[in-house]
Design an enzyme around this catalytic site. Structure first.
Site, PDB file in Angstrom:
ATOM      1  N   SER A  53      29.544  43.200  17.387  1.00  0.00           N
ATOM      2  CA  SER A  53      28.934  43.779  18.540  1.00  0.00           C
ATOM      3  C   SER A  53      28.253  45.011  18.212  1.00  0.00           C
ATOM      4  CB  SER A  53      29.387  43.728  20.069  1.00  0.00           C
ATOM      5  OG  SER A  53      30.546  44.792  19.796  1.00  0.00           O
ATOM      6  N   ASP A  75      29.120  51.394  27.754  1.00  0.00           N
ATOM      7  CA  ASP A  75      30.132  50.817  28.722  1.00  0.00           C
ATOM      8  C   ASP A  75      31.449  51.369  28.123  1.00  0.00           C
ATOM      9  OD1 ASP A  75      30.809  49.392  26.283  1.00  0.00           O
ATOM     10  OD2 ASP A  75      29.694  47.478  26.851  1.00  0.00           O
ATOM     11  N   HIS A 122      31.107  50.296  23.955  1.00  0.00           N
ATOM     12  CA  HIS A 122      30.029  50.417  23.022  1.00  0.00           C
ATOM     13  C   HIS A 122      29.144  51.762  23.311  1.00  0.00           C
ATOM     14  CE1 HIS A 122      30.915  46.246  23.477  1.00  0.00           C
ATOM     15  NE2 HIS A 122      30.730  46.215  22.436  1.00  0.00           N
TER      16      HIS A 122
END
Length: 346
Positions: free
Chosen positions: A54, A339, A342
């Site tokens: 990610s 978040d 991340h």
């Protein structure tokens, strides 16, 4: 002659690392982008191809059956036109800035995008898949693309490139491309520390060695597919992630998690040095650990006001689907984390 070639190889490794470090979070404005473009032209850097999780997935997971997606608000609220793309960020990723710094595009496209254009094929794409890792089991547990599948798509990419410009030009583009590989976090946080399989097979140190060997095998495969220039991003200090601190009931970075992050990075670097010697590849390493540790410990130096929690929701535990539709902080550029896992675009 050999000494001259060695010198050029060292210079190129430094340039590749510079090209990535120049656009990593916190270093914005620290390097002259025009200088990066001049160096890229001098060494005939043709495009950027990306593998990973990610940290570098621009939306490949949108096109596969997995719950690990970021194609909903508030993800993407600060992206161009303010819409979610599948990036686990409020805006762009480091690899987007790399491509922009090199003068190609301001956003790297996901290879699985059905509307991929010829210009995207020429300038590079991302094969990365959120929740993936060096361990194939990590990806399989989350139903995402393991590195083996990402490399399979890279083979398909090469075929499309040949169809577009011919075999000789395509091989030249691949030979002079910069490949970026960024992953490892999920192997620990979503596999080893949550699932019972790997802990029964390996001690933590043995698992680190296993992951480093997996990475080494991936590099060999990349080399066999024509990649000669590679930048590998180390894992960040996992103990400083808001989610980890919440789960461990600590307000400060969890030293145990940071220690194994650091030791794993050392193992990665050792394997990369072996690859440089045995494969003759030009390999750069980015110290993501040091970058994020500095951001957390010296946040005010970089203009941040919040380094302990994320911008989405409470900032302590929400990420992925639990961040869906949540309220956010007023200015994400003042936060290190978007978040609970991340980083922000900033």
């Amino acid at each position: 002659m050999a000494q001259n070639m060695a010198s050029r190889r060292v210079v190129l490794v430094q340039i590749l690392a510079l090209a990535l470090a120049a656009v990593m979070p916190l270093l914005s404005g620290g390097v002259d982008i025009q200088q990066v473009r001049v160096l890229a032209a001098k060494f005939n850097v043709t495009c950027v191809v990306v593998f990973g999780d990610s940290s570098v997935d621009p939306g490949n997971n949108n096109y596969i059956a997995t719950p690990f997606k970021g194609n909903f608000l508030p993800y993407g609220k600060d992206f161009f036109r303010g819409h979610p793309t599948g990036r686990f960020s409020n805006g762009r990723l480091a690899t987007d800035f790399i491509a922009e710094a090199l003068g190609y595009t301001n956003e790297i496209r996901p290879f699985l995008n059905k509307r991929l254009r010829p210009v995207d094929i020429l300038h590079g794409v991302s094969f990365a898949s959120a929740a993936s890792g060096y361990d194939e089991l990590t990806a399989n547990l989350s139903h995402v693309l393991p590195v083996s599948k990402q490399l399979e798509y890279f083979r398909e990419y090469k075929m499309r490139l040949r169809q577009l410009i011919g075999a000789r030009k395509a091989e030249n583009i691949i030979k002079n491309a910069v490949a970026v590989m960024s992953m490892g976090t999920n192997d620990f946080l979503q596999n080893y520390y949550l699932e019972p399989i790997r802990p029964k097979q390996y001690t933590l140190e043995e698992y680190q060695n296993y992951l480093a060997s997996c990475m080494s095998d991936d590099v060999k495969t990349m080399h066999s597919l024509g990649i000669t220039r590679l930048v590998v991003v180390g894992v960040p200090p996992l103990g400083c992630m808001p989610l980890v601190k919440t789960l461990m009931n600590q307000e400060t970075c969890v030293e145990k998690y940071n220690n194994f992050s650091s030791s794993f990075n050392s193992k990665l670097q050792f394997k990369l040095e072996v690859a440089r010697t045995t494969l003759g590849m030009k390999i750069g390493y980015v110290d993501a650990y040091g970058i994020f540790e500095d951001a957390v410990n010296n946040s005010k130096k970089y203009g941040f006001i919040e380094a302990s929690k994320g911008c989405c929701g409470t900032g302590t535990i929400e990420y992925g689907d639990t961040c869906r539709g949540m309220s956010t902080c007023a200015d994400a550029s003042k936060y290190v984390f978007w978040d609970a896992v991340h980083p922000t675009e900033r």
